[in-house]
Design a protein around this motif. Structure first.
Motif, short mmCIF file in Angstrom:
data_model
loop_
_atom_site.label_atom_id
_atom_site.label_comp_id
_atom_site.label_asym_id
_atom_site.label_seq_id
_atom_site.Cartn_x
_atom_site.Cartn_y
_atom_site.Cartn_z
N LEU A 31 39.37 35.29 35.20
CA LEU A 31 38.75 36.61 35.27
C LEU A 31 39.78 37.70 35.51
O LEU A 31 39.56 38.87 35.18
N PHE A 32 40.90 37.33 36.13
CA PHE A 32 41.94 38.30 36.46
C PHE A 32 43.30 37.73 36.05
O PHE A 32 43.43 36.53 35.80
N ASP A 33 44.29 38.59 35.99
CA ASP A 33 45.62 38.16 35.62
C ASP A 33 46.42 37.79 36.87
O ASP A 33 46.56 38.60 37.79
N GLU A 34 46.92 36.57 36.92
CA GLU A 34 47.62 36.10 38.12
C GLU A 34 48.91 36.87 38.41
O GLU A 34 49.29 37.04 39.57
N ASN A 35 49.57 37.34 37.36
CA ASN A 35 50.80 38.11 37.58
C ASN A 35 50.51 39.46 38.23
O ASN A 35 51.26 39.91 39.10
N ARG A 36 49.44 40.08 37.80
CA ARG A 36 49.06 41.36 38.41
C ARG A 36 48.60 41.16 39.86
O ARG A 36 48.89 42.00 40.72
N MET A 37 47.87 40.09 40.11
CA MET A 37 47.46 39.81 41.49
C MET A 37 48.68 39.58 42.37
O MET A 37 48.74 40.05 43.52
N PRO A 81 44.75 30.62 44.97
CA PRO A 81 45.11 31.25 46.25
C PRO A 81 45.37 32.75 46.13
O PRO A 81 45.09 33.51 47.06
N LEU A 82 45.90 33.19 44.99
CA LEU A 82 46.09 34.63 44.79
C LEU A 82 44.75 35.35 44.79
O LEU A 82 44.60 36.43 45.38
N LEU A 83 43.76 34.77 44.12
CA LEU A 83 42.45 35.39 44.05
C LEU A 83 41.77 35.41 45.42
O LEU A 83 41.11 36.39 45.78
#
Length: 225
Positions: A31-37, A81-83
């Motif tokens: 749902l989201f980009d891990e690099n941006r998170m 874990p980032l999310l």
């Protein structure tokens, strides 16, 4: 692909009408980009002086390197874990120990590292240790959740972790696993949430939103099933 939805106009007495809604055809595991998170957490930690978070962020990414999440899209495991950490920050849970725990909550279980080896303080080590399942976890679930409930950081991270997993289970779990996970959530996570509302009133606003998230997703899936 267009999905057909029936609307029964009980109040007007009209015949059933059909509305066509253009939904996304294939659900995504990402749902989201891990690099941006990653960049967001790094920047947040720098601005808010979350020194431990800044230190464990690249550490967690390195430990989870090469691992992927369950699901079709083979999303890198660090996404999870980032999310969880971003979810915490979005709820104004920006305590250094809590975010560090969110980033590290699976490393001992999945990456072969001991709690004693983690580059964190004792309070965070305790929370990570409580969240780490051992080989006898399935036989000692009551004890596992009871220990977590006595630690505010472990409790909040566990609840956020479950929010993340529940939100993605429609694409990642088999029907049998999905049913099992919902039952486990109702048996252990809901009581953990209720106890947290009593024991940790400083998190009352966040717990309200977490409860809303969990129950709305689970009830929607149960209704469809």
């Amino acid at each position: 692909k267009l999905y057909q939805i029936s609307l029964d106009w009980l109040l007007t007495g009209k015949q059933e009408e059909r509305v066509y809604v253009d939904f996304q055809e294939v659900l995504s595991d990402r749902l989201f980009d891990e690099n941006r998170m990653y960049t967001y957490i790094k920047t947040y930690a720098s601005v808010k002086r979350l020194y431990q978070t800044a230190k464990v962020l690249p550490y967690a990414r390195e430990l989870h390197k090469g691992q992927v999440r369950r699901g079709r899209d083979q999303v890198p495991y660090i996404y999870h874990p980032l999310l969880v950490a971003c979810h915490a920050l979005a709820l104004d849970l920006d305590e250094d120990n809590l975010i560090s725990t969110a980033l590290l909550h699976d490393v001992c279980e999945d990456c072969g590292v001991l709690v004693e080896e983690l580059p964190i303080n004792e309070e965070t080590k305790e929370a990570v240790a409580l969240l780490t399942k051992d080989e006898n976890w399935s036989e000692n679930q009551e004890e596992y959740y009871q220990r977590i409930s006595e630690n505010s950081i472990a409790t909040m991270v566990k609840l956020l972790d479950r929010c993340n997993n529940v939100s993605g289970m429609a694409t990642a779990f088999s029907k049998e696993r999905l049913v099992q996970y919902i039952k486990e959530t109702e048996k252990h996570i809901y009581p953990l949430l209720q106890k947290a509302k009593r024991e940790y009133p400083m998190y009352s606003n966040q717990l309200f939103l977490i409860k809303y998230h969990l129950t709305s997703v689970i009830e929607a899936i149960k209704h469809q099933g």
